[in-house]
Structures are given as structure tokens and as C-alpha cells.
Design a protein around this motif. Structure first.
Motif, PDB file in Angstrom:
ATOM      1  N   LEU A   1     -19.848  17.935 -14.126  1.00  0.00           N
ATOM      2  CA  LEU A   1     -19.450  16.542 -14.299  1.00  0.00           C
ATOM      3  C   LEU A   1     -18.189  16.510 -15.146  1.00  0.00           C
ATOM      4  CD1 LEU A   1     -19.849  13.431 -14.324  1.00  0.00           C
ATOM      5  CD2 LEU A   1     -21.353  13.750 -16.314  1.00  0.00           C
TER       6      LEU A   1
ATOM      7  N   ARG B   1     -15.579  14.011 -17.061  1.00  0.00           N
ATOM      8  CA  ARG B   1     -15.474  12.644 -17.571  1.00  0.00           C
ATOM      9  C   ARG B   1     -14.468  12.604 -18.708  1.00  0.00           C
ATOM     10  NH1 ARG B   1     -21.012  10.083 -19.273  1.00  0.00           N
ATOM     11  NH2 ARG B   1     -21.083   9.644 -17.017  1.00  0.00           N
ATOM     12  N   GLN B   2     -13.450  11.775 -18.557  1.00  0.00           N
ATOM     13  CA  GLN B   2     -12.453  11.570 -19.613  1.00  0.00           C
ATOM     14  C   GLN B   2     -11.907  12.900 -20.137  1.00  0.00           C
ATOM     15  OE1 GLN B   2     -14.528   9.070 -22.439  1.00  0.00           O
ATOM     16  NE2 GLN B   2     -13.997   7.204 -21.317  1.00  0.00           N
TER      17      GLN B   2
ATOM     18  N   ARG C   1     -15.616  11.734  -6.382  1.00  0.00           N
ATOM     19  CA  ARG C   1     -15.081  10.908  -7.466  1.00  0.00           C
ATOM     20  C   ARG C   1     -15.678   9.518  -7.384  1.00  0.00           C
ATOM     21  NH1 ARG C   1      -9.050  11.919  -8.433  1.00  0.00           N
ATOM     22  NH2 ARG C   1     -10.054  13.736  -9.387  1.00  0.00           N
TER      23      ARG C   1
ATOM     24  N   ASP D   1     -15.768   9.026 -13.143  1.00  0.00           N
ATOM     25  CA  ASP D   1     -16.431  10.326 -13.218  1.00  0.00           C
ATOM     26  C   ASP D   1     -16.180  11.108 -11.934  1.00  0.00           C
ATOM     27  OD1 ASP D   1     -17.450   9.698 -15.683  1.00  0.00           O
ATOM     28  OD2 ASP D   1     -19.521   9.413 -15.008  1.00  0.00           O
ATOM     29  N   THR D   2     -16.096  12.436 -12.071  1.00  0.00           N
ATOM     30  CA  THR D   2     -15.952  13.302 -10.906  1.00  0.00           C
ATOM     31  C   THR D   2     -17.027  14.376 -10.945  1.00  0.00           C
ATOM     32  OG1 THR D   2     -13.562  12.954 -10.834  1.00  0.00           O
ATOM     33  CG2 THR D   2     -14.422  14.842  -9.630  1.00  0.00           C
TER      34      THR D   2
ATOM     35  N   THR E   1     -28.880  10.945 -14.557  1.00  0.00           N
ATOM     36  CA  THR E   1     -27.693  10.853 -15.402  1.00  0.00           C
ATOM     37  C   THR E   1     -26.890   9.619 -15.004  1.00  0.00           C
ATOM     38  OG1 THR E   1     -27.565  13.264 -15.598  1.00  0.00           O
ATOM     39  CG2 THR E   1     -25.556  12.007 -16.092  1.00  0.00           C
TER      40      THR E   1
ATOM     41  N   HIS F   1     -25.295   3.958  -9.523  1.00  0.00           N
ATOM     42  CA  HIS F   1     -24.531   4.715 -10.521  1.00  0.00           C
ATOM     43  C   HIS F   1     -25.435   5.696 -11.272  1.00  0.00           C
ATOM     44  CE1 HIS F   1     -20.932   2.467  -9.758  1.00  0.00           C
ATOM     45  NE2 HIS F   1     -20.296   3.053 -10.751  1.00  0.00           N
TER      46      HIS F   1
ATOM     47  N   LEU G   1     -23.779   7.395 -14.292  1.00  0.00           N
ATOM     48  CA  LEU G   1     -22.394   7.685 -13.952  1.00  0.00           C
ATOM     49  C   LEU G   1     -21.514   6.481 -14.255  1.00  0.00           C
ATOM     50  CD1 LEU G   1     -22.907   9.457 -10.498  1.00  0.00           C
ATOM     51  CD2 LEU G   1     -22.422  10.552 -12.699  1.00  0.00           C
ATOM     52  N   ARG G   2     -20.243   6.773 -14.545  1.00  0.00           N
ATOM     53  CA  ARG G   2     -19.256   5.733 -14.807  1.00  0.00           C
ATOM     54  C   ARG G   2     -18.145   5.818 -13.772  1.00  0.00           C
ATOM     55  NH1 ARG G   2     -18.114   7.444 -21.088  1.00  0.00           N
ATOM     56  NH2 ARG G   2     -20.283   7.416 -21.852  1.00  0.00           N
TER      57      ARG G   2
ATOM     58  N   GLU H   1     -11.293  21.675 -14.593  1.00  0.00           N
ATOM     59  CA  GLU H   1     -11.106  20.322 -15.131  1.00  0.00           C
ATOM     60  C   GLU H   1      -9.674  19.852 -14.932  1.00  0.00           C
ATOM     61  OE1 GLU H   1      -9.965  17.168 -17.434  1.00  0.00           O
ATOM     62  OE2 GLU H   1      -9.331  19.187 -18.045  1.00  0.00           O
TER      63      GLU H   1
END
Length: 253
Positions: free
Chosen positions: A133, A135-136, A250, A197-198, A191, A119, A193-194, A216
Motif C-alpha cells: 500500500l 500512501r502519501q 490507484r 492510495d495505490t 483496511t 473504500h 482506503l483513501r 514507491e
């Protein structure tokens, strides 16, 4: 192409509406051996060639092929250092090819490469092909453009929102195959990653006509394959002035 569980990957490349040839190249690679995969992770590369139809095509092809070869065979334990080594080797090969084939003098290419190991994200780049990146429902550009306008933005002379439409935005200050030396750009630390994340790799044929908010939104609304198709369609609807290439990764099972 084998893609192990843990990411969903899609890519698409289109000649656009105003070019005869596609001078972009891209690849996604994982080691076939599971033990090697634990050490190397996943590699994605994108390149946007220049120097005439054949010169641009050859430069971008050389870049992605060399990055994969050198990264795959590198003995370095640090993926970041291995990526820098790979792009530097690609620069040298492009220079040597141009010297051996005078018709290809002036060939060069952008190149942006990333590795996802576990990750952790590692990346390196030269030129103005971008890595984002998502994210959310937020988008973050991880690379900086090696371009004349990019320097103006960094110096405060041009606002970031004006840079995308600046008439000199395509003038590069660095490219593989341009000049005797190359300074490969990359972060000091990986970095984290979670899941969810894409990552988006793209050439300027996409980002120069599609805004970051639109990128996005497309990523948030569709799976990677559908996202690639929708973004290429949108770029073509806006004139498709350049080749359009993107890869979407992704994270998460």
C-alpha cells in the motif's frame, strides 16, 4: 475488461531475461451486474507457479481461475472469509490435478488476492507474492513472506534489509498445492482506503531486484500503466532472473 469509476487499474507480466516460459498468472475482475458489484466489489489476484514449466503455468492458472470462480459464487457476506475460502479451494484443486496427472507432481504456486469493496481493502495470501500500500509518499508491505528467510527475519536472525539478497530467499514454507493442508494468511480487519492510495501486487521477479523505495518512487511518478512498464523495464535491466508480474490499482476517480 470493464473497470468502473473509482479505481485506475493496470497490469503487466513479462517472462524476464533468464526463463523460457512465464509461470506467473494474474487477473482483475468485477461483476457485470451492478447489484453484484455492490456486494462483491473488485477482485485482483496474482500467482507465481513452480514445479517445472508446464506444472508452474498450470498451478498459477488454476489458482487465479479458482479464486475468481469461488469468490464470484460465494454466498458469504464477509469478503475476507470468501477470499480464504477461495484460496483454500484453489489449494485443493491443484492437489487433485497433480494426483490425476502424475507428470505434474510437485506443482504449486504462490497466490495473493485482494478485494476492494467501497473504500475497504480485504486480502489473503499464501507464499511470497506481495501486496503493498502506497500512501502519501510512504510504502507499507501488507503481506508477510511465507519463506525460510521470512521466518529468519521474524525471529530476528536476519535483518529486513539483508533479506532481499539472502541466497535462500526463494525457499517457500507455504504454497498452494504443497502439503495436504494450507493455512491462508490474512488480516483480522479490513483496511480503510483513501482517495490517492495505490495498491501494488507483485511476484518476487519484481521485488527481489527492485527496492521498496524504488517501487514507491515509480508509483508516485507515473500513472498505473506507465508505472508497470517502468518497473518491468527496471527489473529486466537488472538481469530479470525470474518472471515479472505486477498489478497496480490507484484509488480515486
Amino acid at each position: 475488461m470493464r473497470v468502473r469509476p473509482g479505481v485506475e487499474v493496470a497490469s503487466l507480466s513479462d517472462v524476464g531475461c533468464q526463463r523460457e516460459n512465464n509461470e506467473d498468472s494474474h487477473l482483475y475482475w468485477e461483476p457485470a451486474d451492478d447489484q453484484a458489484f455492490q456486494r462483491k466489489g473488485r477482485l485482483a489476484v496474482i500467482a507465481d507457479g513452480m514445479g517445472g514449466h508446464e506444472g508452474g503455468q498450470e498451478a498459477s492458472r488454476l489458482a487465479v481461475d479458482t479464486v475468481r470462480e469461488i469468490y464470484e459464487n460465494s454466498f458469504r457476506d464477509d469478503p475476507q472469509a470468501a477470499l480464504v475460502e477461495s484460496l483454500t479451494a484453489a489449494h485443493t484443486r491443484i492437489l487433485n490435478f497433480a494426483e490425476q496427472h502424475p507428470a505434474f507432481q510437485g506443482m504449486g504456486t504462490t497466490c495473493t488476492a485482494l478485494v476492494v469493496l467501497g473504500h475497504q481493502l480485504y486480502f489473503a495470501h499464501v507464499g511470497d507474492s506481495r501486496l503493498y500500500l502506497m500512501r502519501q509518499n510512504q510504502i507499507l508491505r501488507l503481506t508477510r513472506d511465507h519463506s525460510y528467510v521470512g521466518r529468519l527475519v521474524e525471529s530476528g536472525l536476519v535483518r529486513p534489509e539483508d533479506a532481499e539478497n539472502h541466497p535462500q530467499r526463494h525457499i517457500l514454507t507455504a504454497a498452494l498445492g504443497a502439503g495436504r493442508e494450507v493455512a491462508v494468511d490474512g488480516p483480522e480487519h479490513s483496511t480503510p482506503l483513501r482517495d490517492g492510495d495505490t495498491l501494488l501486487l507483485c511476484t518476487d521477479g519484481l521485488w527481489s531486484v527492485v527496492s521498496e523505495s524504488e517501487l514507491e518512487m515509480a508509483v508516485a511518478q507515473a500513472a498505473p500503466t506507465e508505472c508497470c512498464a517502468a518497473l518491468v523495464k527496471l527489473a529486466r535491466e537488472r538481469g530479470g532472473p525470474d518472471n515479472i508480474t505486477l498489478q497496480v490499482l490507484r484509488v480515486g476517480d
